[in-house]
Design an enzyme around this catalytic site. Structure first.
Site, PDB file in Angstrom:
ATOM      1  N   HIS A  97      47.696  38.829 121.758  1.00 13.02           N
ATOM      2  CA  HIS A  97      46.537  38.299 121.243  1.00 13.02           C
ATOM      3  C   HIS A  97      45.397  38.774 122.130  1.00 13.02           C
ATOM      4  CE1 HIS A  97      48.131  34.846 118.674  1.00 13.02           C
ATOM      5  NE2 HIS A  97      48.523  36.042 118.259  1.00 13.02           N
ATOM      6  N   TYR A 107      41.825  31.482 114.845  1.00 11.90           N
ATOM      7  CA  TYR A 107      42.912  30.297 114.753  1.00 11.90           C
ATOM      8  C   TYR A 107      42.535  29.346 113.710  1.00 11.90           C
ATOM      9  CZ  TYR A 107      45.351  31.585 118.835  1.00 11.90           C
ATOM     10  OH  TYR A 107      46.145  32.509 119.827  1.00 11.90           O
ATOM     11  N   GLU A 150      44.793  32.348 126.636  1.00 10.85           N
ATOM     12  CA  GLU A 150      43.928  33.570 126.339  1.00 10.85           C
ATOM     13  C   GLU A 150      42.895  33.825 126.971  1.00 10.85           C
ATOM     14  OE1 GLU A 150      44.194  33.700 122.110  1.00 10.85           O
ATOM     15  OE2 GLU A 150      46.569  33.675 122.307  1.00 10.85           O
ATOM     16  N   GLY A 303      61.083  54.151 125.222  1.00  9.63           N
ATOM     17  CA  GLY A 303      61.227  53.002 125.982  1.00  9.63           C
ATOM     18  C   GLY A 303      60.911  53.133 127.485  1.00  9.63           C
ATOM     19  N   VAL A 429      59.526  44.116 124.497  1.00  9.51           N
ATOM     20  CA  VAL A 429      59.656  43.792 123.240  1.00  9.51           C
ATOM     21  C   VAL A 429      58.993  44.764 122.632  1.00  9.51           C
ATOM     22  CG1 VAL A 429      59.978  42.335 121.097  1.00  9.51           C
ATOM     23  CG2 VAL A 429      60.776  41.505 123.170  1.00  9.51           C
TER      24      VAL A 429
END
Length: 437
Positions: A97, A107, A150, A303, A429
């Site tokens: 984020h 939000y 954040e 990767g 990820v």
């Protein structure tokens, strides 16, 4: 217009009854979660066009983001009594984020449409009163946890939001992989970052009519003069719509990667892109292990990008005290073997570090030479990697894994089967998904 954080809902802690109500919806979410997520995204983005700039168009069309949201809502409800197991995933989400410059007021938009979608799918006769209030309180507890973290990340960052950078150099690393060297437009020295972290890149996509952002690992060692990212072209298929006279069909789920193709084909030396400050919770850290512990890097395809940054640091940066390194890489062939010469030079330059290297070519060219270009052909697995390269006998060795989801799952499961403690396995990820362990 920005909304003051203090004006956003701040409910008291959930009662036991509210937690029970949330948990009781888990079977419903298991059945209808994907439908809820698809409806949520469709309505929210349709009615808030500015959010198109933030969400990945390709993943929206493929349904990847809806699938990830459905999984996340289900998991949150199932763990509402104790969020401790979810904290690593929440930390990862907050970094993502922050790299997209998400703000607290957004939000409120998400909460409105998420609760609305649940109501529409489950039914207002069921999702109302105490159940609706319980989910509203649960949502805002999670939201406040996220935007509070954040804000900490923004406060620690070198700058907030998007900042213009200029392409100083563009280098082909392998078939379909190009590196971009990005410098500040005002010549200011760049901040350091942790090897393995990423930046977001934002550009206007003409075919879509709005900005898109993508996160790319920083593929070099921290340097005050430039950032380096290395981008693999996502070829996909350029689908056209005969009904519109052959214009590109932007709704196709198999469409080419908008950002990667733009960068490869149209962004050149002297052009500018917008970046956010480096973020990410997957990095080589001084606190990962004792000073003399080996580190082992395992990558597939692109990767390699966060791992080559770590390799630079392990050999020549703050981590030089690590005297033993394992490097395991799988690529399709010599043509796709990115950073081959760079890695060879790095190893030749730092012979005081023991680096055990194993390279797999899944489909080597006829003239590729085993023992010179690669060590093994075919599919890579933990069982096929020499145990010495993996330092399996070292109980404090740390493992960093990055590549496609199926590769990471196989490697992580293979390491666990060999007796490696899961706390010593670190996996990045790319895109949606959970750590494959």
């Amino acid at each position: 217009m920005a909304i003051a954080v203090d004006s956003l809902p701040n409910p008291p802690p959930l009662t036991d009854e509210q937690k029970k109500l949330v948990k009781d919806t888990v079977p419903i979410l298991a059945q209808h979660g994907a439908e809820i997520a698809r409806l949520f995204y469709r309505q929210m983005i349709t009615e808030n066009a500015m959010l198109k700039n933030m969400f990945n168009h390709s993943k929206q069309q493929r349904g990847d983001q809806a699938e990830a949201l459905a999984r996340a809502v289900y998991t949150y409800a199932a763990h509402i009594d104790d969020l401790t197991p979810l904290l690593p995933a929440i930390e990862r989400l907050c970094h993502k984020h922050a790299s997209l410059n998400v703000q607290p007021e957004q939000y409120a938009i998400v909460g409105k449409y998420l609760l609305g979608a649940i109501t529409q799918v489950i039914g207002a006769d069921v999702f109302n009163a105490e159940l609706y209030d319980a989910w509203g309180a649960a949502y805002w507890h999670l939201a406040r946890l996220c935007f509070g973290r954040e804000e900490q990340l923004y406060s620690d960052a070198s700058w907030r939001g998007w900042k213009a950078f200029v392409v100083a150099k563009k280098v082909a690393e392998a078939e379909d992989i190009v590196s971009f060297y990005l410098e500040s437009t005002n010549g200011e020295p760049l901040p350091t970052y942790k090897p393995g972290q990423y930046i977001s890149v934002q550009k206007f996509i003409q075919e879509l009519g709005y900005n898109q952002s993508r996160q790319y690992s920083l593929s070099g060692s921290p340097c005050p003069s430039h950032f380096r990212i290395s981008v693999r072209r996502d070829r996909g298929i350029q689908v056209t719509d005969p009904a519109t006279g052959g214009k590109i069909d932007t709704s196709s789920s198999g469409q080419l990667g908008w950002m990667s193709n733009l960068l490869h084909d149209k962004v050149n030396v002297g052009d500018t892109v917008e970046l956010t400050s480096p973020f990410g919770d997957f990095f080589l850290d001084d606190d990962d292990s004792p000073n003399d512990s080996p580190v082992v890097f395992l990558s597939a395809g692109v990767g390699i990008t966060p791992l080559i940054s770590m390799l630079h640091s392990a050999l020549s940066g703050n981590h030089r005290r690590r005297k033993e390194v394992g490097w395991v890489q799988v690529v399709r062939s010599r043509a796709t073997h990115a950073f081959h010469d760079e890695i060879s030079h790095l190893l030749d330059t730092h012979k005081d570090v023991v680096v055990r290297q194993t390279v797999f070519y899944s489909n080597p060219e006829a003239d590729a030479v085993r023992g010179r270009d690669y060590d093994f052909s075919g599919r890579m697995s933990v069982d096929r990697v020499p145990e010495g390269t993996l330092y399996l006998a070292e109980s404090t060795a740390q493992y960093f894994v990055c590549g496609p989801a199926s590769f990471m799952r196989d490697i992580c499961e293979g390491l666990l089967a060999k007796g490696v403690d899961y706390q010593r396995i670190h996996a990045e990820v790319f895109g949606q998904g959970a750590v494959p362990m």
